[in-house]
Design a protein around this motif. Structure first.
Motif, short mmCIF file in Angstrom:
data_model
loop_
_atom_site.label_atom_id
_atom_site.label_comp_id
_atom_site.label_asym_id
_atom_site.label_seq_id
_atom_site.Cartn_x
_atom_site.Cartn_y
_atom_site.Cartn_z
N ARG A 16 -66.77 13.27 56.31
CA ARG A 16 -67.96 14.06 55.97
C ARG A 16 -68.80 13.29 54.97
O ARG A 16 -68.26 12.63 54.07
CB ARG A 16 -67.56 15.42 55.39
CG ARG A 16 -66.94 16.35 56.42
CD ARG A 16 -66.37 17.60 55.78
NE ARG A 16 -65.75 18.45 56.78
CZ ARG A 16 -64.52 18.27 57.29
NH1 ARG A 16 -63.78 17.27 56.83
NH2 ARG A 16 -64.04 19.08 58.20
N THR A 41 -76.89 5.81 59.35
CA THR A 41 -75.85 6.35 60.22
C THR A 41 -76.42 7.46 61.09
O THR A 41 -77.44 8.08 60.74
CB THR A 41 -74.68 6.91 59.39
OG1 THR A 41 -73.66 7.38 60.27
CG2 THR A 41 -75.13 8.03 58.48
N LYS A 73 -74.26 9.90 61.81
CA LYS A 73 -73.40 11.01 61.42
C LYS A 73 -74.21 12.09 60.70
O LYS A 73 -75.21 11.78 60.02
CB LYS A 73 -72.29 10.52 60.48
CG LYS A 73 -71.15 9.80 61.16
CD LYS A 73 -70.04 9.53 60.15
CE LYS A 73 -68.79 9.03 60.83
NZ LYS A 73 -67.66 8.88 59.88
#
Length: 756
Positions: free
Chosen positions: A529, A545, A547
């Protein structure tokens, strides 16, 4: 679970009449329905009797459902108390902030009020064994203040605070900081306490309300001749602003518009305001049943007092679905009315004239709707069935959870006293412990003031860790161990200062910063995370990223301000316009430009003083350049580099500041902006990087193109223009609700829950 609860209060009994005394009786009875209750009080009769004369016998007496334990009252020097009290009452509100600095002793307000050495001895030596909790109720005289000083256990204070001179006395301030829990009657009282004692009390303050015991209304109704009428119920004297109410109502009736509205007054007091020719009907003291009938028959209730911590009669009126009118300058009543839209608020005489017009000729549907909305509010904050559980949760509910057998550790590159990331990590650890997790902070380096707060990194440091929180910074020798950690891990990104700021001064450190930024992208792939403490920081990660990145603003730990401000700092800044900046002395913080702008301000106000609070290295080239600038411009007496300071000093710097100015060019969040908002210090800031996000609509923001002379002029306006200061502070108060501890902890708890 049945608890043993003590209630400490100066007077107790049927003769002790008044709001606080009624609260004590009703609270004791309600708590005794499920708990063992003992009232701890003196032998004195009542507020209106002699405070050093025993009326009741000492010892234990049995009330219907609880005990009352009385202790002998002490002799006192009434003349010393009265002289100091008269002086305090004679001070104008403008002089109240200077009360902590007055030369003469103020202890007589506590030590020569009402006291019992025997009660203090019981609190000091025996009470912890006999009670699971002690609730201290006003008045804020010796029994309560000295009682809190004497009691070694957790003291729970229900202060019924008023915005009066006494509230600034040092020992009363100290009682608020010493107390474990502050039980506030209303949101307005809580806001007043925050303004008086600073954000250090936020973590322990709960708004519980106060229950109202309803009386059956008498069949006796007011004479038809006065209907329709507005009713005032309460003490009938100048201190409750009744003179203003009556004078303004007379003006209303004298207008040649056929007004038929009357004003009915009911309550204790000397003299009479009765003036039937102008529609003022003074009934004097009435029994509770008649009071209820008066409220039920009125078109609305008028509460003109500017100094209430709570208003029982407003809740009674709302209980009968009656709209109320309150003074806009009273936080407790005005905030309640605004919160539920249960009435009207007014300050000037002209605004009160409009209130009377609305009560007499306004749409009946809207007046009825106000009363219904007020009733809903009263059902939450004036019903003992809601108030008592809220009070018990505030006292007993915030205890740490039992150990859950799991460990969440954190890593920071360096743990330093006064550093924002370090403070955040310490707060996260505290919260983890509260939630039942084992937790340590692991660091490569530790400052001497926090050396006991962390474990030095070594291979195997995370061998027992179930989950890891990594506060990303410059390159670290722990990176390999962190990347290789097999359990769940979260990267928290607070931003890394761009190297360009340090290249002219500390090239080696600039290289470390550049290396930290270069390593960030490859590092992200190893974390489950990603969290940033601002959208500005999150956007930097999103460029590196695909993510998901979650924004969780910094949870500011205000508990370090739960102390009395340093008197030396307060005194040194009492006679100047104090400009404050808090942050380390480094090239990215814009301190050179701050000094330029302050010089422009000095031209207009030579008595101004700039204080820069934060870490600096006397051997640092940037700092030496700043000092040389001050010497060359002959400003060295007008600017202070305070360095690292303790909690009491930092509290005093904020409390005494007139303006907070930050011209920092790079901030990932900027915690001092939030701290300044909570201390009601108007902010002037360069709107760069994350600063606009942190401030929102608060403060005054400038850009990099703003001329130095204009910044100096803005300093002068913010420091000296009352209207502008009030506008800026109002906006900051609205914004700071986003950073309240319970709001921040909910976000933090969500992050922790996702880790495990």
């Amino acid at each position: 679970m049945k608890r043993r609860i003590g209630i400490v209060t100066p007077w107790y009994g049927a003769d002790a009449v008044g709001g606080a005394e009624t609260v004590a009786r009703e609270l004791a009875a309600r708590l005794a329905e499920e708990h063992t209750v003992t009232v701890l009080t003196t032998t004195a009769r009542a507020f209106l009797a002699d405070w050093d004369v025993g009326y009741y016998p000492p010892g234990l007496e049995q009330a219907p459902t609880y005990e009352v334990k009385r202790f002998p009252v002490d002799a006192r020097d009434a003349s010393a108390f009265n002289a100091l009290n008269a002086r305090l009452l004679g001070l104008s509100p403008a002089a109240w902030p200077d009360i902590p600095l007055i030369d003469e002793p103020t202890d007589a307000f506590i030590d020569e009020s009402i006291n019992s050495l025997a009660l203090e001895a019981y609190l000091r030596e025996d009470a912890v064994r006999h009670h699971d909790a002690l609730i201290f109720l006003p008045y804020l005289y010796g029994v309560v203040v000295r009682g809190i000083e004497a009691y070694p256990g957790p003291a729970h204070l229900l202060p019924c605070l008023h915005d009066e001179a006494y509230a600034r006395l040092p020992r009363i301030r100290a009682a608020f900081h010493r107390a474990t829990t502050l039980l506030m009657n209303s949101a307005g009282e809580a806001e007043l306490a925050l303004r008086l004692y600073g954000p250090g009390i936020l973590h322990k303050m709960s708004v519980i309300g106060l229950g109202i015991e309803t009386e059956s209304s008498s069949e006796v109704a007011p004479p038809d001749a006065v209907a329709p009428y507005v009713v005032y119920v309460g003490r009938r004297d100048r201190t409750k602003n009744v003179d203003f109410l009556v004078d303004t109502f007379r003006r209303y009736r004298r207008n040649a518009n056929g007004h038929a509205l009357s004003l009915v007054l009911a309550g204790p007091g000397d003299g009479s305001y009765d003036d039937r020719d102008n529609g003022v009907v003074d009934l004097g003291f009435v029994d509770p049943g008649v009071k209820g009938a008066l409220i039920a028959g009125a078109v609305g209730l008028a509460q003109p007092s500017v100094n209430e911590s709570y208003s029982r009669v407003i809740m009674e009126a709302w209980g009968k679905q009656k709209p109320v009118a309150v003074h806009a300058a009273c936080l407790a009543t005005a905030m309640a009315v605004d919160a539920c839209r249960g009435g009207l608020s007014a300050a000037s005489a002209e605004e009160w004239l409009d209130v009377f017009e609305t009560f007499e000729r306004g749409p009946s549907e809207e007046l009825a709707a106000m009363g219904i909305r007020g009733q809903r509010y009263a059902q939450q904050f004036a019903d003992w069935s809601h108030v008592v559980p809220t009070l018990l949760r505030a006292i007993f509910g915030r205890r740490p959870a039992p150990p859950n057998g799991k460990r969440i550790d954190q890593f920071v590159q360096t743990l330093e006293f006064g550093d924002a990331i370090s403070d955040y990590a310490l707060h996260v650890r505290h919260r983890l412990h509260e939630l039942g997790y084992a937790s340590d902070i692991v660091a490569e380096g530790m400052g001497p003031l926090v050396a006991d707060e962390a474990i030095e990194f070594a291979p195997g440091a995370f061998a027992q860790t179930d989950a890891l929180i990594y506060h990303h910074s410059i390159a670290s020798k722990a990176t390999r161990a962190i990347v290789g950690f097999p359990g769940p891990k979260t990267l928290v990104y607070h931003n890394i200062t761009p190297a360009k700021f340090f290249e002219p001064y500390v090239p080696a450190f600039a290289e470390l910063l550049a290396g930290g930024r270069a390593a960030t992208g490859p590092l992200l792939a190893h974390f489950d995370r990603l969290v940033a403490d601002s959208d500005f920081n999150a956007d930097e990660l999103r460029e590196l990223t695909t993510k998901p990145v979650r924004t969780i603003p910094v949870v500011v730990d205000f508990r370090r301000f739960d102390c009395l401000p340093d008197p030396g700092v307060l005194a040194a800044r009492a006679e100047v316009v104090s400009v404050l900046f808090v942050g380390r002395v480094s090239p990215s913080k814009g301190i050179a430009r701050l000094i330029d702008a302050f010089e422009a301000y000095l031209c207009a106000n030579p008595s101004a003083h700039l204080t820069i609070v934060g870490r600096y290295d006397p051997a640092d080239r940037y700092y030496q350049e700043l000092e040389m600038t001050l010497l060359m411009r002959r400003m060295e007496r007008a600017v202070t580099f305070a360095g690292l300071v303790d909690e009491a000093q930092l509290t005093a710097y904020y409390a005494s500041a007139d303006i907070f100015v930050s011209l920092s060019e790079h901030e990932g969040f900027c915690v001092p902006l939030v701290e300044a908002m909570f201390f009601d210090v108007p902010i002037l800031a360069l709107g760069a990087t994350a600063v606009p996000e942190t401030l929102g609509e608060a403060g005054v923001m400038i850009d990099a193109r703003t001329p130095i002379e204009e910044i100096g002029a803005l300093m002068r306006l913010l420091g000296e223009d009352p209207e502008l200061r009030a506008q800026v502070i109002a906006a900051q108060r609205r914004r700071r609700s986003f950073y309240l501890p319970d709001v921040g902890e909910r976000r933090l708890d969500a992050m922790i829950a996702e880790l495990v």
